[in-house]
Scaffold this motif. Structure first.
Motif, mmCIF file in Angstrom:
data_model
loop_
_atom_site.group_PDB
_atom_site.id
_atom_site.type_symbol
_atom_site.label_atom_id
_atom_site.label_comp_id
_atom_site.label_asym_id
_atom_site.label_seq_id
_atom_site.Cartn_x
_atom_site.Cartn_y
_atom_site.Cartn_z
ATOM 1 N N PHE A 140 36.320 92.247 -81.584
ATOM 2 C CA PHE A 140 36.647 92.536 -80.190
ATOM 3 C C PHE A 140 37.446 91.417 -79.524
ATOM 4 O O PHE A 140 37.194 91.012 -78.403
ATOM 5 N N GLY A 141 38.413 90.877 -80.260
ATOM 6 C CA GLY A 141 39.334 89.907 -79.671
ATOM 7 C C GLY A 141 38.801 88.480 -79.620
ATOM 8 O O GLY A 141 39.467 87.604 -79.048
ATOM 9 N N HIS A 142 37.633 88.223 -80.190
ATOM 10 C CA HIS A 142 37.069 86.878 -80.188
ATOM 11 C C HIS A 142 36.725 86.458 -81.615
ATOM 12 O O HIS A 142 36.446 87.310 -82.465
ATOM 13 N N SER A 143 36.778 85.151 -81.834
ATOM 14 C CA SER A 143 36.413 84.581 -83.125
ATOM 15 C C SER A 143 35.176 83.716 -82.943
ATOM 16 O O SER A 143 35.038 82.985 -81.924
ATOM 17 N N TYR A 144 34.307 83.754 -83.950
ATOM 18 C CA TYR A 144 33.046 83.017 -83.911
ATOM 19 C C TYR A 144 32.984 82.150 -85.159
ATOM 20 O O TYR A 144 32.914 82.670 -86.289
ATOM 21 N N LEU A 145 33.034 80.834 -84.946
ATOM 22 C CA LEU A 145 33.079 79.876 -86.042
ATOM 23 C C LEU A 145 31.666 79.340 -86.281
ATOM 24 O O LEU A 145 31.021 78.812 -85.370
ATOM 25 N N GLN A 174 36.802 97.966 -74.902
ATOM 26 C CA GLN A 174 37.919 98.077 -75.847
ATOM 27 C C GLN A 174 38.703 99.361 -75.608
ATOM 28 O O GLN A 174 38.179 100.380 -75.149
ATOM 29 N N ASP A 175 40.005 99.285 -75.962
ATOM 30 C CA ASP A 175 40.892 100.452 -75.893
ATOM 31 C C ASP A 175 40.782 101.200 -77.220
ATOM 32 O O ASP A 175 41.165 100.672 -78.273
ATOM 33 N N VAL A 176 40.269 102.397 -77.159
ATOM 34 C CA VAL A 176 40.022 103.158 -78.398
ATOM 35 C C VAL A 176 41.306 103.578 -79.078
ATOM 36 O O VAL A 176 41.302 103.938 -80.269
ATOM 37 N N SER A 177 42.417 103.540 -78.353
ATOM 38 C CA SER A 177 43.691 103.938 -78.965
ATOM 39 C C SER A 177 44.337 102.814 -79.766
ATOM 40 O O SER A 177 45.290 103.061 -80.508
ATOM 41 N N GLN A 178 43.831 101.599 -79.613
ATOM 42 C CA GLN A 178 44.386 100.455 -80.320
ATOM 43 C C GLN A 178 43.516 100.137 -81.534
ATOM 44 O O GLN A 178 42.310 100.344 -81.539
#
Length: 366
Positions: A275-280, A242-246
Motif C-alpha cells: 500500500f505504498g509504504h516499505s517496512y524495513l 487504495q484505488d482499486v483501478s490501479q
C-alpha cells in the motif's frame, strides 16, 4: 510609807526586794496600808498548775486540708498575657471546612474569640510566606504559620462591624480566602480546611495530576486491550484508501546486509512493500558486556546521480526499547516506497540516545 503589791497568795506582802514568802500557804489577801491580813476562808483556794497540752488534729483532716488547697490552686484560673482579654463563656469547637467546585465562590468563615488560640490546618501543603492577615484594628498577635497549619491568637473579640480576612496560598497556587468573625456563644479552637477542586484546580495541583494520570492509565489499558484489533483496523483503513483501478504491489524480499559497529551486531534482514509504504526489518545484538544501548531515532536517505535526498521516516518501533548487554532486539522502520524503476541506494543511520554509539549502513538496496 511603802505600799505592798497585790499578789494572789496570802500571808505576805511583797516589795521589790521580797516577792515570795516561802513556807507559807498561799491564800488570797486583803491589802491595806502596810498591813497584810488573811482573807476569809471562802476566798481561800489552793492554786493548781495546769500542764499545757497541744490540741491534736487528726491526720486525715490535715491531709484533706492539704489536698483541698492543692486542688484549689490547680483549678484557679491563671492570669494570661497582659495584652490578651477573654470575655464571655463560649463552647470551643473543632470543625472541617470543605472547598469544592460547587462552593468555590463562597467565602468560608472561621469563628475566633479573644484569648482563644485557633489552629487552621490544611490537608494540602501551603506557602507560609504567602499568608496574609488583614488586621487593620491590631486585634491579633503575630501569626504563626508552617507548611501545614496557621495559629491565630486574637487579643480581644472582633467587633460586629469589623471585617478581618485571612488569605492563604496553597503550594500548587490555589488561593483560599477566609473570613474571621466573632459570635457570642462559640469559638473554633481548630479548623481543618480540605480543598478538593477538580475542574477549577490548577494543572500543578495534586488533584489535577491524579486525574491526568488516571486518564493516561485508562488510555494505555485500552490500547493494550485493542492492540491486535487496532492493527487489523489500520490495515483495513489502508485497503479502503487504495484505488482499486490501479495495480497494487505486495512484496517481500531479503536484504541480507550484516555489519558490526560500536560493539553492536546489526543485520538488515527483510523489506516489505504494501500500500505504498516499505517496512524495513532490522535486528540488533548488543555485544558490550557493561553498557546498555537505547535507540533515539533512525534516519534514512537515498543517494543517486551524485545527490543525497532525505527519506521521511513515517514510523519506527523497537522491541525491547532498551537493549541490555548480550540481548537482541527487533527494529521496524516504515517509509514511503520510492517510485518504480529508481536505482537509488539507501543509507540507514541508527542514533543512540544520550550517547555516541551510532550505527551507519551505506549502499543498501531496498
Amino acid at each position: 510609807m511603802r505600799t505592798a503589791h497585790r499578789w494572789p497568795w496570802s500571808g505576805c506582802t511583797s516589795s521589790s526586794s521580797n516577792r515570795l514568802c516561802p513556807g507559807r500557804r498561799l491564800t488570797r489577801t486583803v491589802f491595806s496600808s502596810g498591813i497584810c491580813r488573811a482573807a476569809p476562808k471562802s476566798w481561800t483556794s489552793t492554786l493548781r498548775r495546769r500542764r499545757w497540752r497541744p490540741r491534736l488534729v487528726p491526720r486525715s483532716a490535715t491531709a484533706a486540708a492539704l489536698i483541698g488547697a492543692l486542688l484549689l490552686g490547680e483549678g484557679a484560673p491563671r492570669a494570661g498575657p497582659p495584652d490578651v482579654v477573654t470575655s464571655g463563656k463560649r463552647s470551643l469547637k473543632r470543625r472541617t471546612l470543605s472547598v469544592t467546585d460547587a462552593n468555590f465562590n463562597d467565602v468560608q468563615v472561621i469563628h475566633v474569640a479573644g484569648g482563644v488560640p485557633t489552629t487552621v490546618s490544611f490537608r494540602q501543603p501551603i506557602r507560609p510566606e504567602s499568608v496574609i492577615l488583614a488586621d487593620t484594628a491590631n486585634v491579633f498577635l503575630p501569626v504563626k504559620a508552617s507548611e501545614a497549619s496557621i495559629v491565630l491568637i486574637p487579643k480581644r473579640d472582633l467587633g460586629r462591624r469589623s471585617t478581618t480576612t485571612l488569605t492563604v496560598t496553597l503550594a500548587d497556587g490555589t488561593i483560599v480566602p477566609l473570613v474571621l468573625a466573632t459570635i457570642p456563644r462559640e469559638a473554633d479552637i481548630g479548623v481543618d480546611v480540605d480543598v478538593a477542586l477538580v475542574t477549577r484546580a490548577p494543572a500543578e495541583s495534586a488533584t489535577a495530576l491524579k486525574a491526568s494520570a488516571a486518564q493516561l492509565r485508562a488510555d494505555l489499558d485500552e490500547c493494550r486491550a485493542d492492540q491486535g484489533a487496532a492493527g487489523v483496523a489500520k490495515v483495513a483503513g489502508l485497503v479502503l484508501q487504495q484505488d482499486v483501478s490501479q495495480p497494487q504491489v505486495f512484496e517481500r524480499h531479503e536484504v541480507g546486509r550484516r555489519d558490526k559497529q560500536e560493539r553492536l551486531l546489526v543485520e538488515v534482514r527483510q523489506v516489505y512493500r504494501v500500500f505504498g509504504h516499505s517496512y524495513l526489518l532490522v535486528t540488533l545484538e548488543n555485544r558490550d558486556p557493561s553498557r546498555t544501548w537505547v535507540l533515539d531515532h533512525p534516519e534514512l536517505s537515498a543517494t543517486g546521480g551524485g545527490q543525497s535526498v532525505d527519506v521521511q521516516v513515517v514510523s519506527f518501533q523497537m522491541e525491547p526499547v532498551s537493549l541490555a548487554p548480550n540481548e537482541t532486539a527487533k527494529l521496524v522502520v516504515a517509509f514511503r516506497t520510492p517510485p518504480q524503476g529508481s536505482t537509488n541506494s539507501f543509507r540507514l543511520q541508527l542514533l543512540e540516545k544520550n550517547g555516541s554509539r551510532h550505527v551507519k549502513l551505506d549502499g543498501l538496496s531496498l
